[in-house]
Motif scaffolding. Structure first.
Motif, PDB file in Angstrom:
ATOM      1  N   LEU A 100       0.897  -1.286   0.009  1.00  0.00           N
ATOM      2  CA  LEU A 100      -0.110  -0.021   0.045  1.00  0.00           C
ATOM      3  C   LEU A 100       0.817   1.106  -0.210  1.00  0.00           C
ATOM      4  O   LEU A 100       0.502   2.190  -0.586  1.00  0.00           O
ATOM      5  N   CYS A 101       1.906   1.253   0.631  1.00  0.00           N
ATOM      6  CA  CYS A 101       2.825   2.545   0.986  1.00  0.00           C
ATOM      7  C   CYS A 101       3.307   2.902  -0.675  1.00  0.00           C
ATOM      8  O   CYS A 101       3.612   3.857  -1.036  1.00  0.00           O
ATOM      9  N   GLU A 102       3.768   1.787  -1.490  1.00  0.00           N
ATOM     10  CA  GLU A 102       4.233   1.916  -2.796  1.00  0.00           C
ATOM     11  C   GLU A 102       3.317   2.709  -3.503  1.00  0.00           C
ATOM     12  O   GLU A 102       3.722   3.353  -4.351  1.00  0.00           O
ATOM     13  N   VAL A 103       2.086   2.201  -3.478  1.00  0.00           N
ATOM     14  CA  VAL A 103       0.979   2.839  -4.120  1.00  0.00           C
ATOM     15  C   VAL A 103       0.892   4.367  -3.682  1.00  0.00           C
ATOM     16  O   VAL A 103       0.744   5.342  -4.699  1.00  0.00           O
ATOM     17  N   VAL A 104       0.672   4.606  -2.458  1.00  0.00           N
ATOM     18  CA  VAL A 104       0.488   5.856  -2.130  1.00  0.00           C
ATOM     19  C   VAL A 104       1.720   6.874  -2.514  1.00  0.00           C
ATOM     20  O   VAL A 104       1.465   8.031  -2.901  1.00  0.00           O
ATOM     21  N   PHE A 120     -10.022   4.002  -0.664  1.00  0.00           N
ATOM     22  CA  PHE A 120      -9.583   4.298   0.890  1.00  0.00           C
ATOM     23  C   PHE A 120      -9.637   5.725   0.993  1.00  0.00           C
ATOM     24  O   PHE A 120     -10.194   5.990   1.962  1.00  0.00           O
ATOM     25  N   HIS A 121      -8.970   6.414   0.019  1.00  0.00           N
ATOM     26  CA  HIS A 121      -8.888   7.858   0.319  1.00  0.00           C
ATOM     27  C   HIS A 121     -10.253   8.370   0.285  1.00  0.00           C
ATOM     28  O   HIS A 121     -10.183   9.490   1.068  1.00  0.00           O
ATOM     29  N   ARG A 122     -11.248   8.083  -0.650  1.00  0.00           N
ATOM     30  CA  ARG A 122     -12.291   8.749  -0.558  1.00  0.00           C
ATOM     31  C   ARG A 122     -13.299   8.307   0.600  1.00  0.00           C
ATOM     32  O   ARG A 122     -13.927   9.275   0.924  1.00  0.00           O
ATOM     33  N   PHE A 123     -13.438   7.188   0.916  1.00  0.00           N
ATOM     34  CA  PHE A 123     -14.132   6.784   1.888  1.00  0.00           C
ATOM     35  C   PHE A 123     -13.843   6.648   3.359  1.00  0.00           C
ATOM     36  O   PHE A 123     -14.708   6.269   4.229  1.00  0.00           O
ATOM     37  N   THR A 124     -12.517   6.529   3.611  1.00  0.00           N
ATOM     38  CA  THR A 124     -12.011   6.185   5.004  1.00  0.00           C
ATOM     39  C   THR A 124     -11.349   7.431   5.392  1.00  0.00           C
ATOM     40  O   THR A 124     -11.039   8.464   4.810  1.00  0.00           O
ATOM     41  N   ASN A 125     -10.872   7.417   6.861  1.00  0.00           N
ATOM     42  CA  ASN A 125     -10.037   8.459   7.428  1.00  0.00           C
ATOM     43  C   ASN A 125      -8.472   8.024   7.107  1.00  0.00           C
ATOM     44  O   ASN A 125      -7.864   8.684   7.851  1.00  0.00           O
ATOM     45  N   SER A 128      -2.728   8.411   4.900  1.00  0.00           N
ATOM     46  CA  SER A 128      -1.533   7.993   4.411  1.00  0.00           C
ATOM     47  C   SER A 128      -1.414   6.581   4.411  1.00  0.00           C
ATOM     48  O   SER A 128      -2.140   5.838   5.236  1.00  0.00           O
ATOM     49  N   CYS A 129      -0.366   6.111   4.245  1.00  0.00           N
ATOM     50  CA  CYS A 129      -0.086   4.602   4.373  1.00  0.00           C
ATOM     51  C   CYS A 129       0.092   4.179   5.636  1.00  0.00           C
ATOM     52  O   CYS A 129       0.035   2.885   6.048  1.00  0.00           O
ATOM     53  N   HIS A 130       0.575   5.025   6.733  1.00  0.00           N
ATOM     54  CA  HIS A 130       0.702   4.575   7.878  1.00  0.00           C
ATOM     55  C   HIS A 130      -0.670   4.723   8.773  1.00  0.00           C
ATOM     56  O   HIS A 130      -0.737   5.945   8.993  1.00  0.00           O
ATOM     57  N   ILE A 131      -1.232   3.572   8.884  1.00  0.00           N
ATOM     58  CA  ILE A 131      -2.491   3.472   9.532  1.00  0.00           C
ATOM     59  C   ILE A 131      -2.516   3.136  11.135  1.00  0.00           C
ATOM     60  O   ILE A 131      -2.024   2.045  11.446  1.00  0.00           O
ATOM     61  N   SER A 132      -3.016   3.853  12.056  1.00  0.00           N
ATOM     62  CA  SER A 132      -2.964   3.641  13.357  1.00  0.00           C
ATOM     63  C   SER A 132      -4.227   4.190  14.026  1.00  0.00           C
ATOM     64  O   SER A 132      -5.060   5.147  13.458  1.00  0.00           O
ATOM     65  N   GLY A 133      -4.739   3.616  15.316  1.00  0.00           N
ATOM     66  CA  GLY A 133      -5.880   4.178  16.054  1.00  0.00           C
ATOM     67  C   GLY A 133      -7.180   4.036  15.380  1.00  0.00           C
ATOM     68  O   GLY A 133      -7.240   2.783  14.649  1.00  0.00           O
ATOM     69  N   GLN A 134      -8.133   4.875  15.686  1.00  0.00           N
ATOM     70  CA  GLN A 134      -9.581   4.654  14.965  1.00  0.00           C
ATOM     71  C   GLN A 134      -9.312   4.637  13.354  1.00  0.00           C
ATOM     72  O   GLN A 134      -8.943   5.590  12.839  1.00  0.00           O
ATOM     73  N   LEU A 135     -10.050   3.552  12.568  1.00  0.00           N
ATOM     74  CA  LEU A 135     -10.306   3.523  11.300  1.00  0.00           C
ATOM     75  C   LEU A 135     -11.427   3.326  11.051  1.00  0.00           C
ATOM     76  O   LEU A 135     -12.174   2.478  11.395  1.00  0.00           O
ATOM     77  N   SER A 136     -12.284   4.233  10.151  1.00  0.00           N
ATOM     78  CA  SER A 136     -13.360   4.008  10.046  1.00  0.00           C
ATOM     79  C   SER A 136     -13.923   4.368   8.320  1.00  0.00           C
ATOM     80  O   SER A 136     -13.123   5.136   7.720  1.00  0.00           O
ATOM     81  N   ALA A 137     -14.965   3.816   7.907  1.00  0.00           N
ATOM     82  CA  ALA A 137     -15.405   4.025   6.496  1.00  0.00           C
ATOM     83  C   ALA A 137     -16.636   4.438   6.379  1.00  0.00           C
ATOM     84  O   ALA A 137     -17.527   3.472   7.290  1.00  0.00           O
ATOM     85  N   LYS A 138     -17.102   5.419   5.767  1.00  0.00           N
ATOM     86  CA  LYS A 138     -18.441   5.820   5.975  1.00  0.00           C
ATOM     87  C   LYS A 138     -18.884   5.879   4.535  1.00  0.00           C
ATOM     88  O   LYS A 138     -18.355   6.652   3.688  1.00  0.00           O
ATOM     89  N   ASN A 139     -20.338   5.346   4.491  1.00  0.00           N
ATOM     90  CA  ASN A 139     -20.990   5.607   3.129  1.00  0.00           C
ATOM     91  C   ASN A 139     -20.145   5.205   1.829  1.00  0.00           C
ATOM     92  O   ASN A 139     -20.319   6.009   0.998  1.00  0.00           O
ATOM     93  N   GLY A 140     -19.695   4.143   1.992  1.00  0.00           N
ATOM     94  CA  GLY A 140     -18.611   3.568   0.776  1.00  0.00           C
ATOM     95  C   GLY A 140     -19.653   3.114  -0.284  1.00  0.00           C
ATOM     96  O   GLY A 140     -20.717   2.496   0.151  1.00  0.00           O
ATOM     97  N   TYR A 141     -19.437   3.067  -1.353  1.00  0.00           N
ATOM     98  CA  TYR A 141     -20.082   2.344  -2.664  1.00  0.00           C
ATOM     99  C   TYR A 141     -19.104   2.084  -3.650  1.00  0.00           C
ATOM    100  O   TYR A 141     -17.928   2.579  -3.713  1.00  0.00           O
ATOM    101  N   LEU A 142     -19.600   1.338  -4.754  1.00  0.00           N
ATOM    102  CA  LEU A 142     -18.780   0.991  -5.831  1.00  0.00           C
ATOM    103  C   LEU A 142     -19.331   1.964  -7.212  1.00  0.00           C
ATOM    104  O   LEU A 142     -20.609   1.595  -7.186  1.00  0.00           O
ATOM    105  N   ASN A 143     -18.787   2.446  -7.834  1.00  0.00           N
ATOM    106  CA  ASN A 143     -19.450   3.151  -9.125  1.00  0.00           C
ATOM    107  C   ASN A 143     -18.402   2.421 -10.264  1.00  0.00           C
ATOM    108  O   ASN A 143     -17.438   2.206 -10.166  1.00  0.00           O
ATOM    109  N   THR A 144     -19.151   2.429 -11.218  1.00  0.00           N
ATOM    110  CA  THR A 144     -18.664   2.084 -12.680  1.00  0.00           C
ATOM    111  C   THR A 144     -17.585   2.764 -12.847  1.00  0.00           C
ATOM    112  O   THR A 144     -16.504   2.321 -13.653  1.00  0.00           O
TER     113      THR A 144
END
Length: 191
Positions: A100-104, A120-125, A128-144
């Protein structure tokens, strides 16, 4: 005469393709985590209408996911499975692993890695690639526009996260999204 049938069949097929719009609707989401690394996990799908359902997830990372240093290890694996006629999920086209860090940091331009990071960037908090603490995703959906177009059917999209260094690899969690690729259902109400 055979060419006439071919032309008529092609016109019907093209007319059907332009008349309908493909949508991806979430049916269910499952979260499986390493209890030593993640706690307070909740995953759910909130239906909005016949065409749309939103995914909400929340968890607390006990220990942060660190940038892996090993060159052989990957920390995200994306797999897609399609439900077949026997109601079992079989592998379907995509099985990609990436750091993930190489992509970021734009060192790796693997298309599936870029898609996962954009979602991830659009729907989560996670910003950056260093993820810690509270992680949440809100109102995620898939678009074509986010993912390639799949044939109509039921799919399972599995995203596995691991944390690794130069000597070992530790499972963090796996999220399984159950998605239906279908034509958009149009309302018969008058505007």
């Amino acid at each position: 005469m055979p060419y006439t049938w071919l032309v008529l069949l092609s016109i019907c097929f093209i007319g059907h393709m332009t008349d309908s719009q493909l949508v991806y609707k979430f049916n269910k989401v499952e979260c499986q985590v390493n209890q030593a690394r993640v706690k307070n996990v909740s995953c759910n799908v909130k239906p909005i209408n016949w065409n749309t359902a939103l995914v909400n997830m929340d968890c607390y990372l006990i220990s942060p996911i660190i940038n892996p240093t090993g060159r052989l290890f990957r920390n995200v694996r994306v797999q897609v499975f399609m439900k077949d006629y026997s109601n079992q999920y079989k592998p379907f086209l995509i099985d990609a692993s990436f750091k993930l860090c190489e992509v970021v940091e734009m060192k790796n331009f693997l298309p599936y890695g870029v898609m996962v990071w954009e979602l991830f960037h659009r729907f989560t908090n996670a910003k950056s690639c260093h993820i810690s603490g509270q992680l949440s995703a809100k109102n995620g959906y898939l678009n074509t526009s986010y993912v390639p177009q799949f044939p109509h059917g039921q799919y399972q999209i599995s995203v596995m996260f691991s944390d690794s260094n130069s000597t070992n690899r530790e499972f963090v969690g796996i999220v399984k999204f159950f998605v239906q690729a279908m034509d958009q259902i149009k309302s018969k109400k008058r505007p």
